[in-house]
Structures are given as structure tokens and as C-alpha cells.
Design a protein around this motif. Structure first.
Motif, PDB file in Angstrom:
ATOM      1  N   VAL A 230       0.850  -1.190   0.000  1.00  0.00           N
ATOM      2  CA  VAL A 230       0.000   0.000   0.000  1.00  0.00           C
ATOM      3  C   VAL A 230       0.887   1.242   0.000  1.00  0.00           C
ATOM      4  CG1 VAL A 230      -1.769   1.295   1.248  1.00  0.00           C
ATOM      5  CG2 VAL A 230      -1.851  -1.205   1.191  1.00  0.00           C
ATOM      6  N   LYS A 231       0.702   2.108  -0.995  1.00  0.00           N
ATOM      7  CA  LYS A 231       1.496   3.323  -1.096  1.00  0.00           C
ATOM      8  C   LYS A 231       0.916   4.419  -0.210  1.00  0.00           C
ATOM      9  CE  LYS A 231       3.301   2.702  -5.804  1.00  0.00           C
ATOM     10  NZ  LYS A 231       3.397   3.310  -7.154  1.00  0.00           N
ATOM     11  N   VAL A 232       1.771   5.021   0.616  1.00  0.00           N
ATOM     12  CA  VAL A 232       1.358   6.105   1.512  1.00  0.00           C
ATOM     13  C   VAL A 232       2.321   7.272   1.336  1.00  0.00           C
ATOM     14  CG1 VAL A 232       0.945   6.799   3.894  1.00  0.00           C
ATOM     15  CG2 VAL A 232       0.443   4.448   3.178  1.00  0.00           C
ATOM     16  N   PRO A 233       1.834   8.452   0.969  1.00  0.00           N
ATOM     17  CA  PRO A 233       2.720   9.612   0.766  1.00  0.00           C
ATOM     18  C   PRO A 233       3.499   9.962   2.033  1.00  0.00           C
ATOM     19  CG  PRO A 233       0.501  10.054  -0.066  1.00  0.00           C
ATOM     20  CD  PRO A 233       0.418   8.778   0.709  1.00  0.00           C
ATOM     21  N   LYS A 234       4.694  10.481   1.855  1.00  0.00           N
ATOM     22  CA  LYS A 234       5.527  10.855   2.995  1.00  0.00           C
ATOM     23  C   LYS A 234       4.851  11.908   3.883  1.00  0.00           C
ATOM     24  CE  LYS A 234       9.568   8.684   3.031  1.00  0.00           C
ATOM     25  NZ  LYS A 234      10.808   9.350   2.597  1.00  0.00           N
ATOM     26  N   GLU A 235       4.042  12.794   3.262  1.00  0.00           N
ATOM     27  CA  GLU A 235       3.391  13.838   4.064  1.00  0.00           C
ATOM     28  C   GLU A 235       2.343  13.292   5.018  1.00  0.00           C
ATOM     29  OE1 GLU A 235       1.576  14.253  -0.196  1.00  0.00           O
ATOM     30  OE2 GLU A 235       3.544  13.817   0.720  1.00  0.00           O
ATOM     31  N   ASN A 236       2.052  11.976   4.939  1.00  0.00           N
ATOM     32  CA  ASN A 236       1.089  11.360   5.857  1.00  0.00           C
ATOM     33  C   ASN A 236       1.751  10.860   7.135  1.00  0.00           C
ATOM     34  OD1 ASN A 236      -0.659  11.809   3.740  1.00  0.00           O
ATOM     35  ND2 ASN A 236      -1.666   9.829   3.900  1.00  0.00           N
ATOM     36  N   LEU A 237       3.042  11.102   7.270  1.00  0.00           N
ATOM     37  CA  LEU A 237       3.732  10.784   8.519  1.00  0.00           C
ATOM     38  C   LEU A 237       3.438  11.884   9.538  1.00  0.00           C
ATOM     39  CD1 LEU A 237       5.919   9.043  10.055  1.00  0.00           C
ATOM     40  CD2 LEU A 237       7.590  10.711   9.184  1.00  0.00           C
ATOM     41  N   VAL A 238       2.915  11.491  10.703  1.00  0.00           N
ATOM     42  CA  VAL A 238       2.646  12.460  11.772  1.00  0.00           C
ATOM     43  C   VAL A 238       3.862  12.491  12.695  1.00  0.00           C
ATOM     44  CG1 VAL A 238       1.146  13.094  13.692  1.00  0.00           C
ATOM     45  CG2 VAL A 238       0.169  12.043  11.631  1.00  0.00           C
ATOM     46  N   GLY A 239       4.374  13.683  12.949  1.00  0.00           N
ATOM     47  CA  GLY A 239       5.589  13.791  13.736  1.00  0.00           C
ATOM     48  C   GLY A 239       6.783  13.331  12.928  1.00  0.00           C
ATOM     49  N   GLN A 240       7.789  12.822  13.614  1.00  0.00           N
ATOM     50  CA  GLN A 240       9.004  12.345  12.968  1.00  0.00           C
ATOM     51  C   GLN A 240       9.027  10.823  12.947  1.00  0.00           C
ATOM     52  OE1 GLN A 240      11.139  14.655  11.653  1.00  0.00           O
ATOM     53  NE2 GLN A 240       9.633  16.167  12.383  1.00  0.00           N
ATOM     54  N   GLU A 241       9.830  10.255  12.053  1.00  0.00           N
ATOM     55  CA  GLU A 241      10.052   8.810  12.109  1.00  0.00           C
ATOM     56  C   GLU A 241      10.599   8.449  13.489  1.00  0.00           C
ATOM     57  OE1 GLU A 241      12.362   6.895   9.156  1.00  0.00           O
ATOM     58  OE2 GLU A 241      11.028   7.432   7.495  1.00  0.00           O
ATOM     59  N   GLY A 242      10.073   7.390  14.055  1.00  0.00           N
ATOM     60  CA  GLY A 242      10.515   6.953  15.376  1.00  0.00           C
ATOM     61  C   GLY A 242       9.770   7.596  16.520  1.00  0.00           C
ATOM     62  N   GLN A 243       8.876   8.532  16.215  1.00  0.00           N
ATOM     63  CA  GLN A 243       8.100   9.211  17.261  1.00  0.00           C
ATOM     64  C   GLN A 243       6.730   8.558  17.479  1.00  0.00           C
ATOM     65  OE1 GLN A 243       7.409  13.403  16.485  1.00  0.00           O
ATOM     66  NE2 GLN A 243       7.068  13.896  18.641  1.00  0.00           N
ATOM     67  N   GLY A 244       6.492   7.479  16.747  1.00  0.00           N
ATOM     68  CA  GLY A 244       5.171   6.858  16.777  1.00  0.00           C
ATOM     69  C   GLY A 244       4.744   6.355  18.145  1.00  0.00           C
ATOM     70  N   TRP A 245       5.696   5.836  18.926  1.00  0.00           N
ATOM     71  CA  TRP A 245       5.319   5.307  20.234  1.00  0.00           C
ATOM     72  C   TRP A 245       4.816   6.427  21.149  1.00  0.00           C
ATOM     73  CZ3 TRP A 245       3.979   0.805  21.891  1.00  0.00           C
ATOM     74  CH2 TRP A 245       3.875   0.572  23.271  1.00  0.00           C
ATOM     75  N   THR A 246       5.485   7.562  21.118  1.00  0.00           N
ATOM     76  CA  THR A 246       5.056   8.706  21.927  1.00  0.00           C
ATOM     77  C   THR A 246       3.683   9.200  21.490  1.00  0.00           C
ATOM     78  OG1 THR A 246       7.340   9.426  22.312  1.00  0.00           O
ATOM     79  CG2 THR A 246       5.614  11.085  22.586  1.00  0.00           C
ATOM     80  N   ILE A 247       3.501   9.364  20.193  1.00  0.00           N
ATOM     81  CA  ILE A 247       2.229   9.858  19.666  1.00  0.00           C
ATOM     82  C   ILE A 247       1.127   8.820  19.898  1.00  0.00           C
ATOM     83  CG2 ILE A 247       1.002  10.600  17.585  1.00  0.00           C
ATOM     84  CD1 ILE A 247       3.723  11.569  16.504  1.00  0.00           C
ATOM     85  N   GLY A 248       1.467   7.561  19.655  1.00  0.00           N
ATOM     86  CA  GLY A 248       0.477   6.497  19.801  1.00  0.00           C
ATOM     87  C   GLY A 248      -0.022   6.322  21.219  1.00  0.00           C
ATOM     88  N   THR A 249       0.869   6.433  22.198  1.00  0.00           N
ATOM     89  CA  THR A 249       0.434   6.303  23.586  1.00  0.00           C
ATOM     90  C   THR A 249      -0.369   7.530  24.024  1.00  0.00           C
ATOM     91  OG1 THR A 249       2.613   7.120  24.297  1.00  0.00           O
ATOM     92  CG2 THR A 249       2.279   4.746  24.291  1.00  0.00           C
ATOM     93  N   ARG A 250      -0.046   8.670  23.467  1.00  0.00           N
ATOM     94  CA  ARG A 250      -0.840   9.864  23.767  1.00  0.00           C
ATOM     95  C   ARG A 250      -2.264   9.691  23.246  1.00  0.00           C
ATOM     96  NH1 ARG A 250      -1.658  13.744  27.368  1.00  0.00           N
ATOM     97  NH2 ARG A 250      -1.991  15.823  26.479  1.00  0.00           N
TER      98      ARG A 250
END
Length: 407
Positions: A230-250
Motif C-alpha cells: 500500500v502506497k502512503v505519501p511521505k506527508e502522511n507521517l505524523v511527527g518524525q520517524e521513530g516518534q510513533g510510540w510517543t504519539i500512539g500512547t498519547r
């Protein structure tokens, strides 16, 4: 930092706002929908929207009152929490309801407002505020449930886009959703630091497959979801790469905050006749108009006291969250307590109805009795979804009580 009282201070006298809200609701709420519910916040899929429902959703969306405290620049109402409470009171007084909800409102929207770019907010928030889209959550995987950081769905960097491959499970409402917010792995060499938060714009795109999971309750709101190239544009990344755990737990804090406050499923489970009226209907009343069964009466009183105390605690917690810029780890306490109260309500309902509360189908049972059976079975999941009771107990022990693991 501003105090809770300062943050909660109305922008105009509350009496003036109350009259404004009352007049607007009277002018815009279709009488045919009185005492109906929010279809976007139910555990069932979306039904065909009536003309009245469309008109009400559109009116609330344009006013920004579907998400009353969100910023006006993104389609919200820009109200203070005090004004939002007044609005809810006036909706209740009129027998009206907020027609805008779902995961976009309860989970994703607040998180994007905190972590998203302005371009992302402008792109996604207005549609959520209007109730135009349904979002689903791509978190759990077959081998990453309680250990969520073990996710393996991989987003491979392809220059201007990611290529996503993997599987999610327990995707609530996935078969009806338009879009998905997901935790994906962008680095296989690190566990938590290798996770990123990505937005899948189209749940009907090539490579996305959704398979509903049938539940014992008869409802099927959960799905398995498969992503294949599945192709996902880079602009669909929220925050920075590697920040997903922080954002996800929030985001999970926002979810638990909403679930503990009686989100769509909880509201549905507590809908209909009050438990006292139900007990009088099935068990009868004494000469004083009280529930005839004294033991049942005392347990219902305790249950209603718990409900009332919980509602007051939620209100206090909401004020604390406002002053502390969002929900805290205390949402884990609220989630556990809310789950217990919801399950107690379902158990009492079945007990009150007796054998009639165990009906699955057939002419010997009313639709309310058959629904009670399904509500009771559905209620077993309340202490699991959104983070199980055991996981919440760990959060409470570590982040609130300061208890650390000792090897």
C-alpha cells in the motif's frame, strides 16, 4: 501556566451563551430526532442517513459544535469547556444529541491537533468536525496486542512515499471506515524507537483488505486488516520517524478518556429504560412505589451511587486535564472504573429480566430482551478493548503510584 479556572473561564457570560445555544438548538434540531442517538458513535455500522439526520449533522458541523472546544480555524466551535458543558446541558434538555463522533473525534483529532503539522490539520480536521469521514485505528496485530511495541507492519521508505505491508487485527469499524491512523515499523533494529505514526488515506485502496470478525454478541464491529504494498505519501507521517510510540500512547490516553466518559459503545449499553424502571417493570413495586425485592433495590442503589460519583469524578478530571494540557495517566483509573460500572449495569439488566434476559431469538422474547442479551455479551469486551484492565493496572502502578519492577 494558567489555572484550571482561568482556562475554563467563559468568553461571554454563561447565561448569555445558554440562551444562544437554546435558541439555536430550537431553530435547527429536527423534532423527529428527539431522543435518538449518535449513529457515528455506535458499535454497529452506519445506516442510511435520513434527511433529518443529514440536516442536523450539517448544521452542527457548520456551527462547529460537533467538536465544541476544537479551534475555530479547523472547523471547531472554539468554546471553553464551561461553554461546552452548557451546550451539552441544552442538548439534553431539548432531547437532542451531538451527531458528530467516532474515532476521529474521540482519538485521532485531539492527537493530530497536538502533533500534526498545520497542513495536516487543515487537510483532516475540518472533515472530522463536519462528520464527513470515518476513521479506524490500526494498532493491534496478531502478535502485538498487550505488547503493542512488538508490531511488525512495516513501512518501507521509497523516497517520496512509504510502501506498507503487514496485518492489523481488532480494527474497530474497519469495514465502514474511510481512513486509518496506524502504528507502523519504520526501523526493524529498534523496538519502541522504530515505530512511526502513519495515516492511510483510503481504506478502499488497492492492497487494503478488510475481513470482519464475528463475535459471540452478534455484533461484528471488529476486523482483520491486511496491507499489501500500500502506497502512503511521505506527508502522511505524523511527527518524525521513530516518534510513533510517543504519539500512539498519547492517542491511547485520549481513547481511554473518551471510553471512561461513556463513548459510543458505553452510551449504547446504557441506553433505554433506566435500571430502576426496568426493575419495577420485571420485579414489581411495593406499596411505597419502591422496587419490591429489597436486596435488588439496595444493589441498584449502590450501582446508581457509583454511576453518579463516577460522573462527578469525570467532570473534575476533565478540568484537571484542561489545566494540564490534556488527559493524563489517570485515564487508566477512569477506564477501569467505567468498565466495571458498565459491566455491572449489564449484569443487573440480565438478572432483573431473569430468563427473559437470556433470549437470543424467537417469539417468546421482546426486542428489548434480545438486545439485553447482546449488550451483556458485548459488555465482556469493555474491560479488554482500549487496553485491558491488567494493562491499565500496570499503568496505574508505574505512572501514578510510582511502583517500579524489581528483578
Amino acid at each position: 501556566m494558567a489555572t484550571a479556572a482561568e482556562l475554563d473561564a467563559p468568553t461571554k457570560p454563561l447565561d448569555t451563551f445558554r440562551h444562544e445555544a437554546r435558541d439555536w438548538i430550537e431553530a435547527n434540531f429536527p423534532p423527529a430526532l428527539k431522543h435518538a442517538g449518535n449513529a457515528m458513535a455506535t458499535i454497529e455500522g452506519p445506516a442510511d442517513e435520513s434527511a433529518d439526520e443529514t440536516a442536523w449533522r450539517t448544521a452542527m458541523g457548520k456551527k462547529g459544535w460537533g467538536v465544541p472546544t476544537w479551534p475555530q480555524q479547523y472547523g471547531g466551535g472554539g468554546l471553553t469547556s464551561a461553554e461546552a458543558r452548557v451546550l451539552n446541558e441544552e442538548l439534553g434538555r431539548a432531547g437532542a444529541f451531538n451527531p458528530i463522533g467516532g474515532m476521529g473525534v474521540m482519538m485521532f483529532g485531539p492527537t493530530l491537533l497536538e502533533y500534526g503539522t498545520d497542513a495536516q490539520k487543515q487537510k483532516y480536521i475540518p472533515d472530522i468536525a463536519m462528520g464527513n469521514v470515518r476513521w479506524c485505528q490500526g494498532y493491534s496485530e496478531p502478535n502485538a496486542g498487550s505488547d503493542l511495541a512488538n508490531i511488525q507492519t512495516f513501512a518501507e521508505d521509497k523516497g517520496d512515499h512509504y510502501l506498507v505491508n503487514g496485518q492489523k487485527t481488532w480494527t474497530s469499524g474497519g469495514q465502514w471506515a474511510d481512513k486509518c491512523f496506524a502504528l507502523v515499523r519504520t526501523d526493524k533494529s529498534q523496538k519502541h524507537a522504530g515505530i512511526s505514526f502513519l495515516l492511510i488515506d483510503d481504506m478502499h485502496a488497492e492492497g487494503v483488505e478488510v475481513r470482519p470478525i464475528n463475535l459471540i454478541s452478534g455484533f461484528s464491529p471488529f476486523c482483520e486488516t491486511f496491507f499489501t504494498n500500500v502506497k502512503v505519501p511521505k506527508e502522511n507521517l505524523v511527527g518524525q520517524e521513530g516518534q510513533g510510540w510517543t504519539i500512539g500512547t498519547r492517542l491511547l490516553q485520549h481513547e481511554r478518556n473518551s471510553l471512561s466518559g461513556g463513548g459510543g459503545s458505553a452510551a449504547r449499553m446504557n441506553a433505554g429504560n433506566g435500571i430502576t424502571a426496568l426493575a419495577k417493570q420485571y420485579r414489581g413495586a411495593d406499596e411505597h412505589g419502591r422496587i419490591k425485592d429489597a436486596d435488588l433495590r439496595s444493589r441498584i442503589i449502590r450501582h446508581e451511587m457509583d454511576q453518579r460519583a463516577f460522573a462527578l469524578t469525570l467532570r473534575r478530571a476533565a478540568l484537571d486535564a484542561k489545566s494540564n494540557q490534556g488527559p493524563s495517566a489517570a485515564t487508566s483509573i477512569m477506564k477501569n472504573v467505567g468498565a466495571r460500572i458498565t459491566q455491572d449495569r449489564a449484569e443487573l439488566g440480565v438478572e432483573i429480566m431473569g430468563m427473559n434476559g437470556l433470549g437470543w431469538e424467537g417469539e417468546g422474547f421482546s426486542s428489548e430482551e434480545i438486545n439485553q442479551t447482546r449488550v451483556w455479551l458485548w459488555g465482556k469486551a469493555v474491560s479488554i478493548y482500549g487496553g485491558s484492565t491488567e494493562i491499565q493496572n500496570n499503568v496505574i502502578a508505574k505512572r501514578i503510584l510510582g511502583m517500579l519492577d524489581h528483578q
